[in-house]
Every structure is written in structure tokens, then in C-alpha cells.
Write a protein that holds these residues in place. Structure first.
Motif, short mmCIF file in Angstrom:
data_model
loop_
_atom_site.label_atom_id
_atom_site.label_comp_id
_atom_site.label_asym_id
_atom_site.label_seq_id
_atom_site.Cartn_x
_atom_site.Cartn_y
_atom_site.Cartn_z
N ILE A 1 0.79 -1.19 0.03
CA ILE A 1 0.08 0.05 0.09
C ILE A 1 1.05 1.32 0.10
O ILE A 1 0.75 2.19 -0.83
N GLU A 2 1.76 1.38 0.78
CA GLU A 2 2.78 2.39 0.77
C GLU A 2 3.54 2.55 -0.37
O GLU A 2 3.95 3.62 -0.82
N ARG B 1 1.20 4.21 -3.14
CA ARG B 1 1.06 5.59 -2.56
C ARG B 1 2.16 6.40 -3.10
O ARG B 1 2.08 7.54 -3.66
N ALA C 1 1.95 6.95 -6.66
CA ALA C 1 1.06 7.72 -7.32
C ALA C 1 1.53 9.31 -6.89
O ALA C 1 1.33 10.17 -7.65
N ARG C 2 2.13 9.49 -5.78
CA ARG C 2 2.68 11.03 -5.70
C ARG C 2 3.71 11.01 -6.53
O ARG C 2 3.92 12.29 -7.07
N THR D 1 -2.83 13.37 -2.36
CA THR D 1 -2.51 12.86 -1.46
C THR D 1 -3.65 12.47 -0.40
O THR D 1 -4.09 11.36 -0.01
N LEU E 1 -5.95 9.91 -2.09
CA LEU E 1 -5.67 8.55 -1.98
C LEU E 1 -5.91 8.14 -0.75
O LEU E 1 -6.11 6.85 -0.42
N VAL E 2 -5.70 8.81 0.34
CA VAL E 2 -5.93 8.50 1.79
C VAL E 2 -7.27 7.84 2.16
O VAL E 2 -7.68 6.73 2.67
#
Length: 67
Positions: free
Chosen positions: A29-30, A33, A36-37, A62, A65-66
Motif C-alpha cells: 500500500i505504501e 502511494r 502515485a505521488r 494525497t 488517496l488516503v
């Protein structure tokens, strides 16, 4: 004999389903992320946006996404 086979089948079922019950894989998951950033930053840089206008956009993405 039936009890032993039943216990063995139960044990195999529990072991096979452990990964499904273990929960989310936070490392994946991280990593997603972070990608994606990085992609959002590249899109902003490719569009010619300045760094001052890219920062709020990156923060907005961000937050999306969270959730």
C-alpha cells in the motif's frame, strides 16, 4: 480415524486461509502511494506548472488517496 481426518482437513483449511485473515499488506500500500505521488509530480512537471502551484495539487491528491 474420521476424527483424525477431520482434524487434518480443519488444520489445512485454517492454514490455507491464514493469508486472507492476516490483514492488508502495508508495504504494498505504501509503495503504491509513493508511486502515485511520484506520478502526480511528473504530471505537474510535464504540464509546465511551477513548484508553487504543484504543491497544493500534490497535497490534494494525497488526501484523495488516503480516503
Amino acid at each position: 480415524m474420521k476424527t483424525a481426518i477431520l482434524c487434518l482437513c480443519t488444520l489445512l483449511t485454517v492454514c490455507a486461509s491464514f493469508t486472507a485473515n492476516a490483514g492488508p499488506d502495508w508495504q504494498i500500500i505504501e509503495k503504491a502511494r509513493a508511486q502515485a505521488r511520484q506520478h502526480a509530480t511528473q504530471v505537474c512537471d510535464a504540464s509546465g506548472a511551477s513548484t508553487t502551484s504543484a504543491a497544493p495539487l500534490q497535497k490534494e491528491r494525497t488526501v484523495q488517496l488516503v480516503h
